[in-house]
Design a protein around this motif. Structure first.
Motif, short mmCIF file in Angstrom:
data_model
loop_
_atom_site.label_atom_id
_atom_site.label_comp_id
_atom_site.label_asym_id
_atom_site.label_seq_id
_atom_site.Cartn_x
_atom_site.Cartn_y
_atom_site.Cartn_z
N LEU A 142 0.83 -1.21 0.00
CA LEU A 142 0.00 0.00 0.00
C LEU A 142 0.86 1.26 0.00
CD1 LEU A 142 -2.94 -0.88 2.44
CD2 LEU A 142 -2.97 -0.83 -0.06
N ILE A 143 2.02 1.20 0.65
CA ILE A 143 2.95 2.34 0.62
C ILE A 143 3.37 2.61 -0.82
CG2 ILE A 143 5.25 3.13 1.30
CD1 ILE A 143 4.83 1.52 3.93
N HIS A 144 3.69 1.56 -1.55
CA HIS A 144 4.05 1.71 -2.96
C HIS A 144 2.84 2.16 -3.78
CE1 HIS A 144 7.88 -1.03 -2.96
NE2 HIS A 144 8.01 0.06 -2.22
N ASP A 145 1.69 1.61 -3.47
CA ASP A 145 0.46 1.96 -4.20
C ASP A 145 0.16 3.45 -4.06
OD1 ASP A 145 -1.43 0.69 -5.87
OD2 ASP A 145 -2.96 0.84 -4.32
N ASP A 146 0.39 4.00 -2.88
CA ASP A 146 0.14 5.42 -2.65
C ASP A 146 1.04 6.29 -3.51
OD1 ASP A 146 -1.82 4.89 -0.78
OD2 ASP A 146 -0.47 5.02 0.93
N ILE A 147 2.27 5.84 -3.74
CA ILE A 147 3.19 6.59 -4.61
C ILE A 147 2.70 6.53 -6.06
CG2 ILE A 147 5.56 6.73 -5.47
CD1 ILE A 147 6.37 5.45 -2.73
N ILE A 148 2.32 5.34 -6.49
CA ILE A 148 1.81 5.17 -7.85
C ILE A 148 0.59 6.05 -8.10
CG2 ILE A 148 0.70 3.51 -9.41
CD1 ILE A 148 2.52 1.34 -8.11
N ASP A 149 -0.31 6.10 -7.10
CA ASP A 149 -1.57 6.84 -7.26
C ASP A 149 -1.46 8.31 -6.84
OD1 ASP A 149 -2.76 4.53 -8.14
OD2 ASP A 149 -3.63 4.00 -6.19
N ASN A 150 -0.27 8.74 -6.40
CA ASN A 150 -0.11 10.12 -5.90
C ASN A 150 -1.11 10.42 -4.79
OD1 ASN A 150 1.99 11.04 -7.75
ND2 ASN A 150 0.43 10.91 -9.34
N ALA A 151 -1.33 9.44 -3.91
CA ALA A 151 -2.33 9.58 -2.85
C ALA A 151 -1.77 10.38 -1.67
CB ALA A 151 -2.78 8.21 -2.38
N ASP A 152 -2.62 11.19 -1.07
CA ASP A 152 -2.23 11.99 0.10
C ASP A 152 -2.59 11.32 1.41
OD1 ASP A 152 -1.23 14.09 -1.47
OD2 ASP A 152 -3.24 14.94 -1.69
N MET A 153 -3.66 10.51 1.40
CA MET A 153 -4.18 9.93 2.64
C MET A 153 -4.28 8.42 2.52
SD MET A 153 -4.72 12.56 4.64
CE MET A 153 -5.79 11.92 5.92
N CYS A 203 11.65 3.02 -0.46
CA CYS A 203 12.60 2.30 0.38
C CYS A 203 11.91 1.66 1.59
CB CYS A 203 13.71 3.24 0.86
SG CYS A 203 14.83 3.79 -0.45
N ILE A 204 10.99 2.41 2.22
CA ILE A 204 10.30 1.88 3.39
C ILE A 204 9.36 0.74 2.99
CG2 ILE A 204 8.62 2.45 5.19
CD1 ILE A 204 9.93 5.25 5.30
N GLY A 205 8.71 0.87 1.83
CA GLY A 205 7.90 -0.23 1.33
C GLY A 205 8.74 -1.47 1.07
N ASP A 206 9.90 -1.28 0.46
CA ASP A 206 10.82 -2.40 0.22
C ASP A 206 11.22 -3.06 1.53
OD1 ASP A 206 10.76 -1.92 -2.49
OD2 ASP A 206 12.70 -0.91 -2.56
N LEU A 207 11.53 -2.24 2.52
CA LEU A 207 11.93 -2.77 3.83
C LEU A 207 10.84 -3.68 4.39
CD1 LEU A 207 13.77 -2.71 6.38
CD2 LEU A 207 12.46 -0.70 7.12
#
Length: 414
Positions: free
Chosen positions: A140-151, A190-194
């Motif tokens: 979901l952390i990666h998904d938020d980056i892909i979707d440019n999500a704020d919340m 990086c945190i998503g990868d971790l």
């Protein structure tokens, strides 16, 4: 003390000795907010099946129990993870655990149910549940980056948090905003990868000596690969659809996303991993894969409908987001084959005002897209329940929880 209650679905205003409901959605809310023992279910409303209502009650009880346990295990894990770090890494761990709490724990519940369906009745599954929830947080952390999500889950996403934290530099120049945004997204990656490797570590620590570990880890890895494929297809399709031409096989490709990204990742994978850990036979696992595929696809169709027609307070995101992101859904693909295509394209991929969203809803309604999505979803859910009913090797209690899970997926509001 748990109260015994008798439940009656009726359109009458008052009913003696019964707690009365008009629809299953109200019953679900009651169960979520109260600890009760349902000793009888009656219905005089055609739309409410007594068996389905009792299955929903059975599921909610099981779900509450597992969710409570899972959140306690995750809280302990989060506390330990942060305490082991220092310097910059402590802040990084705090960012991860901020996202790794207060989730729905549906996957953890399915792991537990799959494990119990193999005839087990202990908490050996809990490390597997915890690992899947951590994997869920990471993707979901990666998904938020892909979707440019704020919340996410009612709080700032990790990139948003970093942008706010580092918003007042000592040395300002014209490149700051661009580098800040890149920095924030990079930290999220990086945190998503971790998190992916933290999940692997949990599985290794808990099960490496288990005779089923090789089979378990291979299956887990296959589910992760399927999820990644589904995510990549979910990125490719909107881009090609917006800037090139409509794919002649669009609905089938959307369904492939639903199978890979939702059915396997959210339903089949967790349940069948629990079965593997419990030592279930390969034949039984294969049978459950086929049954739960229908539930997983229907699960995503429900998400698509909520993404447009849901209440933003419940779903935790804007009902404009799927449209503004040019999200490929069964609603969109249906309209592309109707006379409403050009009208929808005036709004798709754009940030909409409230009145614009109402126009898009009317397009989905009038074109038949909403009706088609609802009919397809219901058929898939019904197929799943019928197949579960016909399983001779699965215990009645597990069947009831599974069927209640299906009811829950149909009527949920978030």
């Amino acid at each position: 003390m748990t109260d015994n209650v008798k439940v009656f679905f009726t359109n009458k205003g008052v009913c003696d000795d019964y707690v009365c409901f008009h629809k299953l959605e109200d019953f679900l809310l009651f169960l979520q907010n109260n600890n009760v023992k349902v000793i009888e279910v009656k219905s005089e409303i055609n739309e409410v099946n007594e068996k389905a209502a009792y299955a929903l009650y059975t599921f909610i009880n099981f779900y509450k129990e597992i969710k409570g346990k899972c959140n306690r295990y995750l809280a302990d894990y989060n506390e330990e993870l942060v305490s082991q770090q220092d310097g910059e890494f402590r802040g990084i761990a705090e960012q991860f655990v901020r996202m790794n709490k207060d989730g729905k724990c549906l996957r953890a519940m399915l792991v537990a149910l799959g494990y119990k369906s193999a005839g087990k009745d202990d908490e050996y599954y809990m490390s597997l549940s915890k690992a899947l929830e951590i994997f869920q947080t990471s993707i979901l952390i990666h998904d938020d980056i892909i979707d440019n999500a704020d919340m996410r889950r009612g709080q700032d996403t990790i990139p948003t948090s970093y942008k706010k934290t580092y918003d007042n530099p000592i040395n300002m120049n014209s490149s700051f905003d661009g580098k800040k945004n890149n920095f924030a997204d990079s930290m999220g990656i990086c945190i998503g990868d971790l998190g992916f490797y933290l999940a692997n570590g949990i599985l290794l620590d808990a099960y490496s000596d288990d005779k089923n570990f090789g089979k378990l880890f291979k299956y887990y890895n296959d589910v992760v690969i399927k999820t990644c494929k589904g995510e990549m297809l979910d990125v490719i399709l909107p881009f090609k659809e917006e800037f090139f031409e409509t794919d002649a096989d669009l609905e089938n490709k959307i369904m492939e996303i639903y199978r890979l990204k939702t059915a396997w990742y959210s339903v089949i994978g967790p349940y069948c991993l629990g079965m593997i850990l419990g030592g279930a036979s390969s034949d039984f696992i294969k049978e459950m894969e086929e049954i739960l595929l229908d539930a997983g696809v229907a699960f995503q169709i429900k998400d698509d409908l909520l993404g447009v027609y849901g209440d933003e307070k419940n779903i935790g995101k804007s009902t404009n987001s799927d449209i503004s992101e040019y999200k490929q859904t069964i609603l969109y693909s249906y309209v592309m084959n109707t006379e409403y295509k050009d009208e929808l394209l005036k709004y798709y991929g754009k940030t909409l005002q409230k009145e614009d969203l109402e126009i898009v809803k009317s397009i989905f309604d009038d074109s038949g897209a909403k009706g088609y999505a609802l009919e397809t979803m219901q058929e898939l859910f019904n197929n799943c329940v019928n197949k579960i009913d016909n399983l001779s090797w699965l215990g009645n209690e597990i069947k009831a929880v599974l069927e209640g899970f299906i009811v829950y997926l149909q009527i949920r509001t978030k």
